[in-house]
Scaffold this active site. Structure first.
Site, PDB file in Angstrom:
ATOM      1  N   VAL A  11      -3.711  68.448  29.464  1.00 15.09           N
ATOM      2  CA  VAL A  11      -4.399  67.223  29.876  1.00 15.09           C
ATOM      3  C   VAL A  11      -5.819  67.165  29.284  1.00 15.09           C
ATOM      4  O   VAL A  11      -6.210  66.185  28.655  1.00 15.09           O
ATOM      5  CB  VAL A  11      -4.451  67.118  31.427  1.00 15.09           C
ATOM      6  CG1 VAL A  11      -5.295  65.925  31.850  1.00 15.09           C
ATOM      7  CG2 VAL A  11      -3.046  67.000  31.998  1.00 15.09           C
ATOM      8  N   ASP A  30     -14.047  75.757  27.522  1.00 13.50           N
ATOM      9  CA  ASP A  30     -13.070  76.725  28.023  1.00 13.50           C
ATOM     10  C   ASP A  30     -13.720  78.103  28.026  1.00 13.50           C
ATOM     11  O   ASP A  30     -14.417  78.463  27.078  1.00 13.50           O
ATOM     12  CB  ASP A  30     -11.817  76.730  27.130  1.00 13.50           C
ATOM     13  CG  ASP A  30     -10.617  77.279  27.884  1.00 13.50           C
ATOM     14  OD1 ASP A  30      -9.672  76.519  28.119  1.00 13.50           O
ATOM     15  OD2 ASP A  30     -10.661  78.479  28.284  1.00 13.50           O
ATOM     16  N   ARG A 158       3.214  62.524  29.649  1.00  8.37           N
ATOM     17  CA  ARG A 158       4.430  63.333  29.671  1.00  8.37           C
ATOM     18  C   ARG A 158       4.304  64.412  28.609  1.00  8.37           C
ATOM     19  O   ARG A 158       3.927  64.113  27.473  1.00  8.37           O
ATOM     20  CB  ARG A 158       5.664  62.480  29.351  1.00  8.37           C
ATOM     21  CG  ARG A 158       6.034  61.519  30.448  1.00  8.37           C
ATOM     22  CD  ARG A 158       6.958  60.452  29.931  1.00  8.37           C
ATOM     23  NE  ARG A 158       6.295  59.635  28.920  1.00  8.37           N
ATOM     24  CZ  ARG A 158       6.917  58.745  28.141  1.00  8.37           C
ATOM     25  NH1 ARG A 158       8.216  58.576  28.236  1.00  8.37           N
ATOM     26  NH2 ARG A 158       6.257  58.037  27.263  1.00  8.37           N
ATOM     27  N   ASN A 212       4.637  60.073  40.448  1.00  9.34           N
ATOM     28  CA  ASN A 212       5.500  61.234  40.197  1.00  9.34           C
ATOM     29  C   ASN A 212       6.583  61.360  41.263  1.00  9.34           C
ATOM     30  O   ASN A 212       7.742  61.649  40.959  1.00  9.34           O
ATOM     31  CB  ASN A 212       4.663  62.523  40.138  1.00  9.34           C
ATOM     32  CG  ASN A 212       4.144  62.787  38.733  1.00  9.34           C
ATOM     33  OD1 ASN A 212       4.350  61.974  37.834  1.00  9.34           O
ATOM     34  ND2 ASN A 212       3.483  63.912  38.537  1.00  9.34           N
ATOM     35  N   GLY A 270      22.296  64.551  35.695  1.00  9.69           N
ATOM     36  CA  GLY A 270      22.448  65.871  35.080  1.00  9.69           C
ATOM     37  C   GLY A 270      21.951  67.003  35.944  1.00  9.69           C
ATOM     38  O   GLY A 270      22.133  66.998  37.168  1.00  9.69           O
ATOM     39  N   CYS A 277       5.041  69.532  36.821  1.00 14.08           N
ATOM     40  CA  CYS A 277       4.428  68.437  37.595  1.00 14.08           C
ATOM     41  C   CYS A 277       5.240  67.967  38.797  1.00 14.08           C
ATOM     42  O   CYS A 277       4.753  67.995  39.921  1.00 14.08           O
ATOM     43  CB  CYS A 277       4.156  67.264  36.670  1.00 14.08           C
ATOM     44  SG  CYS A 277       3.151  67.751  35.264  1.00 14.08           S
TER      45      CYS A 277
END
Ligand code: UGA
Length: 442
Positions: A11, A30, A158, A212, A270, A277
C-alpha cells in the site's frame, strides 16, 4: 505537494510511486536499510504487476525518495501518510505499528514549528483515527487537533492490480476531522477526476471495512449456493451467477444498454477467498462488533463457509475418484491469487495439508510463490514435490487441481490430459474445450 509516507509495503509503496508520477514529491520511510537501498536503485522489494516501471519513472522524474530517517523525511512536508501493517492477532486488530508511527509523528510536531496533516491509509477499525491516533499525537506533541490536521484515506488496491487500481480508482474516499485536512486531501488527489466522497474519518474507516466484508459476503454466499447446486447435480453455477446479476437492481440498464458489471468477472464459485485482507478485516470487525454486544452473525457465517470451502473441493474429488491414498495429484497455483507471490491464507495451504493427511502423492507448481509457500508450510513441505515445469510432469499425474488461475495454466486445455481428472477450483478453464477429461468444479 511534498508528502511523506510511512511504510513501503504494497500500500505505502504503490501509493508513493503513483503520487510521485502524478507530480507530488514523495519520500517513503522504512526502518529496514536493505529495503531503502533496493528501492533507491529502482528495485521493488515486493512482487506487484508493473511496479518496477512506475518506480523507475518516479525516480527518473526526481519525485521519489526513500530514507530510514523519519525526522528528516518530515522536514517541510505538508502531509504525512501512515501506511503501516495492521495485522489481526490474538483476537483483535494489532495497532502496534500504527500507534508507534503516531507517536513518532507526535514527537516531530512537538519539536518543530511546522503544521503537519496526518493521514491514515492503513485499514483500521472505525473510530481509531479520531480517538487512538488523535490522542496519541496530542499527548506526545502537546498540541491540539487544529494545530495539526487529521484524516483517513482508505485504499482499495487489489494485490496484483494495485498500480492500476491506484491510477484509475472507482472512487476516492476523503475522511477528515478538520477543514484544512480536507483541502490538503483535495490537493493530493487533484490530478484524479474520479468521484470523491468527503466524510468524517470513522465513516471513511467503515467504508473500507464494509467494502471488503460485503465482497467477501458475496463470495461466501455464492459458494454456499454452489455447494447446494453441487449436491443437487446438473446445475451450471456460472449460469446461476449470470441469472442473478442480470437483475437490474445489481446491474443497471442505462439508455437501453446493459452495463457489464465487473462482479460478473469477479465472482467465481470455488475454493474460497485467501489473502491478507478479507479474512483479517472480517475477523477484526467481527470481534469489535462482538465487543459491542452484537452477534455479527453474517460475518461469522462468511468466515465459516470460507474456511470449509477448500475441503469441499477434496470431498468432491473423493466422490468422483474414491480414496486419494497414493493418488498422484498436481496442484497448480500456490499464491492466494494470480499476480502475486503472497500465500497468506491461500486455499492451497489447506488443500495440500489435507491431501498429505490423506496420503496422496503431491506435486505442486507456482510461477512465483513456491519459496513463500515452503516458508509458510514449514517441515511438511518436504512431503511435496515442487515442480519447475508443470507440463513435463503431466504424464505421471492422475488428478490436477487448479487453485490459482495464473494465465500460463490456461494452456492446460491444449495438453494431453484425456486420462486425468481436472478439478477447476476457480472455474478458470473453458470446460467445453476439455475433451474426454473428467472436468470437475463447484
Ligand atoms: C481485496 C479487495 O478486493 C480490495 O478492494 C482491497 O483494497 C484489498 O482486499 C485490501 O483490503 O487491501 P485482494 O485481497 O488483493 O483485494 O484480492 P481480491 O482480488 O479481492 O481477491 C481476494 C480473494 O478472493 C482471492 O483469493 C480470490 O481468489 C478470492 N475470490 C474472489 C474468490 O474466492 N471467489 C470469488 O468469486 C472472487
Amino acid at each position: 505537494m511534498k508528502i511523506t509516507i510511512l511504510g513501503t509495503g504494497y500500500v505505502g509503496l504503490v501509493s508513493g510511486i503513483c503520487l510521485a508520477v502524478k507530480g507530488h514529491v514523495v519520500t517513503c520511510v522504512d526502518k529496514n536499510e536493505s529495503i531503502v537501498k533496493s528501492l533507491r536503485c529502482g528495485k521493488a522489494t515486493i512482487f506487484e504487476n508493473g511496479i518496477d516501471n512506475v518506480l523507475s519513472s518516479a525516480i527518473d522524474q526526481k519525485n521519489f525518495f526513500v530514507t530510514s530517517d523519519l525526522n528528516k523525511a518530515l522536514e517541510g512536508v505538508e502531509a504525512v501518510i501512515i501506511a503501516v501493517g495492521t495485522p489481526y492477532a490474538n483476537g483483535q486488530i494489532d495497532l502496534t505499528y500504527l500507534l508507534e508511527a503516531s507517536r513518532q509523528i507526535g514527537g516531530y510536531i512537538l519539536n518543530n514549528d511546522q503544521y503537519l496533516t496526518v493521514i491514515i491509509k492503513s485499514t483500521v477499525i472505525p473510530g481509531t483515527t479520531d480517538t487512538l491516533v488523535r490522542e496519541e499525537i496530542e499527548k506526545i506533541s502537546k498540541k491540539k487537533l487544529g494545530e495539526f490536521g487529521l484524516g483517513m484515506n482508505p485504499e482499495f488496491l487489489r494485490e496484483g492490480n494495485a498500480i492500476n487500481d491506484f491510477m484509475f480508482p472507482d472512487r476516492i474516499v476523503l475522511g477528515y476531522e478538520d477543514n484544512k485536512t480536507l483541502s490538503i486531501l483535495e490537493k493530493i488527489y487533484a490530478p484524479w477526476n474520479s468521484e470523491k466522497i468527503k466524510v468524517n474519518t470513522r465513516t471513511a474507516e467503515l467504508i473500507k471495512y464494509a467494502n471488503n466484508s460485503l465482497l467477501a459476503t458475496q463470495i461466501s454466499a455464492i459458494n454456499e449456493i454452489a455447494n447446494f447446486a453441487n449436491k443437487m447435480g446438473n446445475i451450471n453455477m456460472q449460469d446461476v451467477v449470470k441469472g442473478i446479476h442480470l437483475d437490474k437492481r445489481w446491474n443497471p440498464i442505462t439508455n437501453d444498454k446493459r452495463l457489464n458489471p465487473e462482479i460478473l468477472n469477479y465472482l467465481k464459485p470455488g475454493c474460497g477467498f485467501g489473502g491478507s485482507c478479507f479474512t483479517k478485516d472480517i475477523q477484526a470487525i467481527k470481534s469489535q462488533g462482538e465487543k459491542l454486544d452484537l452477534p455479527m452473525s453474517i460475518m461469522n457465517a462468511v468466515l465459516d463457509v470460507n474456511s470449509n470451502q477448500p475441503y469441499r473441493i477434496i470431498e468432491n474429488i473423493k466422490k468422483n475418484v474414491g480414496e486419494l491414498k497414493q493418488k498422484k495429484i498436481l496442484i497448480l497455483g500456490l499464491a492466494f491469487k494470480p499476480g502475486t507471490d503472497d500465500v497468506r491464507e491461500s486455499p492451497s495451504l489447506k488443500i495440500i495439508k489435507d491431501l498429505i493427511k490423506k496420503e496422496a502423492k503431491i506435486y505442486a507448481h507456482d510461477p512465483v510463490a513456491t519459496k513463500n509457500f515452503i516458508d509458510s508450510l514449514g517441515s511438511i513441505s518436504t512431503k511435496i514435490e515442487f515442480i519447475e515445469n508443470w507440463q513435463t510432469i503431466l504424464n505421471q499425474i492422475e488428478i490436477i487441481i487448479l487453485v490459482t488461475p495464473w494465465e500460463e495454466y490456461f494452456s492446460l486445455i491444449d495438453c494431453k490430459i484425456d486420462d486425468k481428472v481436472i478439478f477447476d477450483a476457480r472455474r478458470a478453464l473453458p470446460s467445453d474445450k476439455i475433451s474426454k477429461a473428467k472436468y470437475l468444479s463447484i
